[in-house]
Design a protein around this motif. Sequence first.
Motif, PDB file in Angstrom:
ATOM      1  N   PHE A   4      23.183  61.309 -31.452  1.00 12.06           N
ATOM      2  CA  PHE A   4      23.411  61.302 -30.006  1.00 12.06           C
ATOM      3  C   PHE A   4      22.537  60.241 -29.332  1.00 12.06           C
ATOM      4  O   PHE A   4      23.006  59.477 -28.492  1.00 12.06           O
ATOM      5  N   LEU A   5      21.271  60.167 -29.727  1.00 14.09           N
ATOM      6  CA  LEU A   5      20.352  59.186 -29.143  1.00 14.09           C
ATOM      7  C   LEU A   5      20.765  57.756 -29.493  1.00 14.09           C
ATOM      8  O   LEU A   5      20.653  56.858 -28.651  1.00 14.09           O
ATOM      9  N   GLN A   6      21.266  57.545 -30.708  1.00 20.98           N
ATOM     10  CA  GLN A   6      21.768  56.224 -31.094  1.00 20.98           C
ATOM     11  C   GLN A   6      22.962  55.831 -30.232  1.00 20.98           C
ATOM     12  O   GLN A   6      23.074  54.681 -29.787  1.00 20.98           O
ATOM     13  N   VAL A   7      23.838  56.787 -30.002  1.00 22.29           N
ATOM     14  CA  VAL A   7      25.020  56.517 -29.176  1.00 22.29           C
ATOM     15  C   VAL A   7      24.597  56.170 -27.756  1.00 22.29           C
ATOM     16  O   VAL A   7      25.104  55.226 -27.152  1.00 22.29           O
ATOM     17  N   LEU A   8      23.636  56.921 -27.197  1.00 26.29           N
ATOM     18  CA  LEU A   8      23.148  56.617 -25.846  1.00 26.29           C
ATOM     19  C   LEU A   8      22.571  55.210 -25.771  1.00 26.29           C
ATOM     20  O   LEU A   8      22.807  54.493 -24.789  1.00 26.29           O
ATOM     21  N   GLU A   9      21.830  54.832 -26.788  1.00 31.62           N
ATOM     22  CA  GLU A   9      21.254  53.491 -26.813  1.00 31.62           C
ATOM     23  C   GLU A   9      22.354  52.433 -26.812  1.00 31.62           C
ATOM     24  O   GLU A   9      22.281  51.446 -26.076  1.00 31.62           O
ATOM     25  N   GLY A  10      23.387  52.651 -27.619  1.00 32.30           N
ATOM     26  CA  GLY A  10      24.514  51.717 -27.652  1.00 32.30           C
ATOM     27  C   GLY A  10      25.265  51.671 -26.334  1.00 32.30           C
ATOM     28  O   GLY A  10      25.659  50.588 -25.872  1.00 32.30           O
ATOM     29  N   LEU A  11      25.459  52.832 -25.718  1.00 31.32           N
ATOM     30  CA  LEU A  11      26.127  52.873 -24.414  1.00 31.32           C
ATOM     31  C   LEU A  11      25.309  52.119 -23.367  1.00 31.32           C
ATOM     32  O   LEU A  11      25.868  51.388 -22.544  1.00 31.32           O
ATOM     33  N   ALA A  12      23.995  52.300 -23.389  1.00 29.75           N
ATOM     34  CA  ALA A  12      23.126  51.617 -22.420  1.00 29.75           C
ATOM     35  C   ALA A  12      23.183  50.107 -22.616  1.00 29.75           C
ATOM     36  O   ALA A  12      23.265  49.353 -21.640  1.00 29.75           O
ATOM     37  N   GLU A  13      23.146  49.659 -23.862  1.00 29.67           N
ATOM     38  CA  GLU A  13      23.186  48.221 -24.142  1.00 29.67           C
ATOM     39  C   GLU A  13      24.487  47.587 -23.675  1.00 29.67           C
ATOM     40  O   GLU A  13      24.502  46.441 -23.240  1.00 29.67           O
ATOM     41  N   ALA A  14      25.575  48.326 -23.760  1.00 30.81           N
ATOM     42  CA  ALA A  14      26.889  47.793 -23.394  1.00 30.81           C
ATOM     43  C   ALA A  14      27.243  48.013 -21.926  1.00 30.81           C
ATOM     44  O   ALA A  14      28.260  47.488 -21.457  1.00 30.81           O
ATOM     45  N   GLU A  15      26.432  48.771 -21.197  1.00 30.23           N
ATOM     46  CA  GLU A  15      26.773  49.158 -19.822  1.00 30.23           C
ATOM     47  C   GLU A  15      26.550  48.012 -18.842  1.00 30.23           C
ATOM     48  O   GLU A  15      25.434  47.527 -18.684  1.00 30.23           O
ATOM     49  N   PRO A  16      27.602  47.592 -18.118  1.00 29.63           N
ATOM     50  CA  PRO A  16      27.451  46.509 -17.143  1.00 29.63           C
ATOM     51  C   PRO A  16      26.850  46.976 -15.802  1.00 29.63           C
ATOM     52  O   PRO A  16      26.244  46.178 -15.099  1.00 29.63           O
ATOM     53  N   ASP A  17      27.030  48.254 -15.459  1.00 26.73           N
ATOM     54  CA  ASP A  17      26.510  48.764 -14.186  1.00 26.73           C
ATOM     55  C   ASP A  17      25.013  49.052 -14.321  1.00 26.73           C
ATOM     56  O   ASP A  17      24.622  49.899 -15.129  1.00 26.73           O
ATOM     57  N   PRO A  18      24.172  48.368 -13.537  1.00 27.01           N
ATOM     58  CA  PRO A  18      22.718  48.550 -13.676  1.00 27.01           C
ATOM     59  C   PRO A  18      22.248  49.982 -13.428  1.00 27.01           C
ATOM     60  O   PRO A  18      21.348  50.464 -14.118  1.00 27.01           O
ATOM     61  N   GLY A  19      22.864  50.677 -12.481  1.00 26.69           N
ATOM     62  CA  GLY A  19      22.471  52.049 -12.188  1.00 26.69           C
ATOM     63  C   GLY A  19      22.771  52.994 -13.335  1.00 26.69           C
ATOM     64  O   GLY A  19      21.929  53.814 -13.717  1.00 26.69           O
ATOM     65  N   ARG A  20      23.956  52.875 -13.893  1.00 29.71           N
ATOM     66  CA  ARG A  20      24.318  53.738 -15.032  1.00 29.71           C
ATOM     67  C   ARG A  20      23.494  53.362 -16.260  1.00 29.71           C
ATOM     68  O   ARG A  20      23.062  54.223 -17.025  1.00 29.71           O
ATOM     69  N   ARG A  21      23.252  52.060 -16.466  1.00 27.70           N
ATOM     70  CA  ARG A  21      22.431  51.626 -17.597  1.00 27.70           C
ATOM     71  C   ARG A  21      21.036  52.235 -17.507  1.00 27.70           C
ATOM     72  O   ARG A  21      20.506  52.765 -18.485  1.00 27.70           O
ATOM     73  N   GLU A  22      20.438  52.188 -16.326  1.00 32.89           N
ATOM     74  CA  GLU A  22      19.106  52.764 -16.137  1.00 32.89           C
ATOM     75  C   GLU A  22      19.119  54.276 -16.406  1.00 32.89           C
ATOM     76  O   GLU A  22      18.211  54.812 -17.035  1.00 32.89           O
ATOM     77  N   PHE A  23      20.174  54.949 -15.935  1.00 40.53           N
ATOM     78  CA  PHE A  23      20.275  56.387 -16.169  1.00 40.53           C
ATOM     79  C   PHE A  23      20.419  56.672 -17.664  1.00 40.53           C
ATOM     80  O   PHE A  23      19.785  57.584 -18.194  1.00 40.53           O
ATOM     81  N   LEU A  24      21.246  55.896 -18.358  1.00 37.60           N
ATOM     82  CA  LEU A  24      21.412  56.066 -19.802  1.00 37.60           C
ATOM     83  C   LEU A  24      20.089  55.852 -20.534  1.00 37.60           C
ATOM     84  O   LEU A  24      19.768  56.589 -21.468  1.00 37.60           O
ATOM     85  N   GLU A  25      19.335  54.851 -20.124  1.00 39.64           N
ATOM     86  CA  GLU A  25      18.062  54.556 -20.779  1.00 39.64           C
ATOM     87  C   GLU A  25      17.023  55.647 -20.537  1.00 39.64           C
ATOM     88  O   GLU A  25      16.233  55.967 -21.416  1.00 39.64           O
ATOM     89  N   SER A  26      17.036  56.229 -19.352  1.00 35.70           N
ATOM     90  CA  SER A  26      16.037  57.248 -19.024  1.00 35.70           C
ATOM     91  C   SER A  26      16.472  58.657 -19.433  1.00 35.70           C
ATOM     92  O   SER A  26      15.652  59.572 -19.487  1.00 35.70           O
ATOM     93  N   PHE A  27      17.740  58.832 -19.738  1.00 34.93           N
ATOM     94  CA  PHE A  27      18.304  60.144 -20.036  1.00 34.93           C
ATOM     95  C   PHE A  27      17.537  60.916 -21.115  1.00 34.93           C
ATOM     96  O   PHE A  27      17.189  62.076 -20.903  1.00 34.93           O
ATOM     97  N   PRO A  28      17.251  60.312 -22.270  1.00 32.09           N
ATOM     98  CA  PRO A  28      16.553  61.078 -23.312  1.00 32.09           C
ATOM     99  C   PRO A  28      15.187  61.594 -22.867  1.00 32.09           C
ATOM    100  O   PRO A  28      14.786  62.694 -23.227  1.00 32.09           O
ATOM    101  N   PHE A  29      14.482  60.818 -22.065  1.00 33.52           N
ATOM    102  CA  PHE A  29      13.164  61.222 -21.581  1.00 33.52           C
ATOM    103  C   PHE A  29      13.288  62.285 -20.491  1.00 33.52           C
ATOM    104  O   PHE A  29      12.582  63.282 -20.499  1.00 33.52           O
ATOM    105  N   ALA A  30      14.225  62.065 -19.570  1.00 35.56           N
ATOM    106  CA  ALA A  30      14.411  62.995 -18.455  1.00 35.56           C
ATOM    107  C   ALA A  30      14.852  64.374 -18.934  1.00 35.56           C
ATOM    108  O   ALA A  30      14.512  65.385 -18.305  1.00 35.56           O
ATOM    109  N   CYS A  31      15.587  64.415 -20.018  1.00 36.23           N
ATOM    110  CA  CYS A  31      16.077  65.702 -20.541  1.00 36.23           C
ATOM    111  C   CYS A  31      15.148  66.321 -21.576  1.00 36.23           C
ATOM    112  O   CYS A  31      15.446  67.384 -22.112  1.00 36.23           O
ATOM    113  N   GLY A  32      14.056  65.649 -21.869  1.00 34.00           N
ATOM    114  CA  GLY A  32      13.111  66.188 -22.839  1.00 34.00           C
ATOM    115  C   GLY A  32      13.567  66.074 -24.279  1.00 34.00           C
ATOM    116  O   GLY A  32      13.091  66.814 -25.148  1.00 34.00           O
ATOM    117  N   LEU A  33      14.486  65.162 -24.545  1.00 34.30           N
ATOM    118  CA  LEU A  33      14.959  64.975 -25.908  1.00 34.30           C
ATOM    119  C   LEU A  33      13.981  64.158 -26.733  1.00 34.30           C
ATOM    120  O   LEU A  33      13.929  64.276 -27.956  1.00 34.30           O
TER     121      LEU A  33
END
Length: 92
Positions: free
Chosen positions: A57-86
């Motif tokens: 799941f974390l690998q997929v999130l990293e790939g989604l963040a790298e491919a994400e053109p929207d800066p807001g969604r990219r930032e959310f994807l990058e911070s998601f694992p930390f924000a959720c305590g993963l």
Amino acid sequence: MADTDQLVPVPAGLVVDSLWFLDSCGDDEVDPDSAVKMAESLTHVLTQLPSEQLNRFLQVLEGLAEAEPDPGRREFLESFPFACGLVEEPER
């Protein structure tokens, strides 16, 4: 297995987008208590994943963040694992 693996980004993205939606909604759009309960429930399910599935799941999130053109969604994807305590916040 390859066909299944190609589908993994779809539900992973939906989970992230669901939490992003709840996080960004105003009180007049979604009841704050309901938003918190849903976010906690989703986070709890993710923290219960076996380590192999969580790592995938974390690998997929990293790939989604790298491919994400929207800066807001990219930032959310990058911070998601930390924000959720993963994962723990990296030391600076």
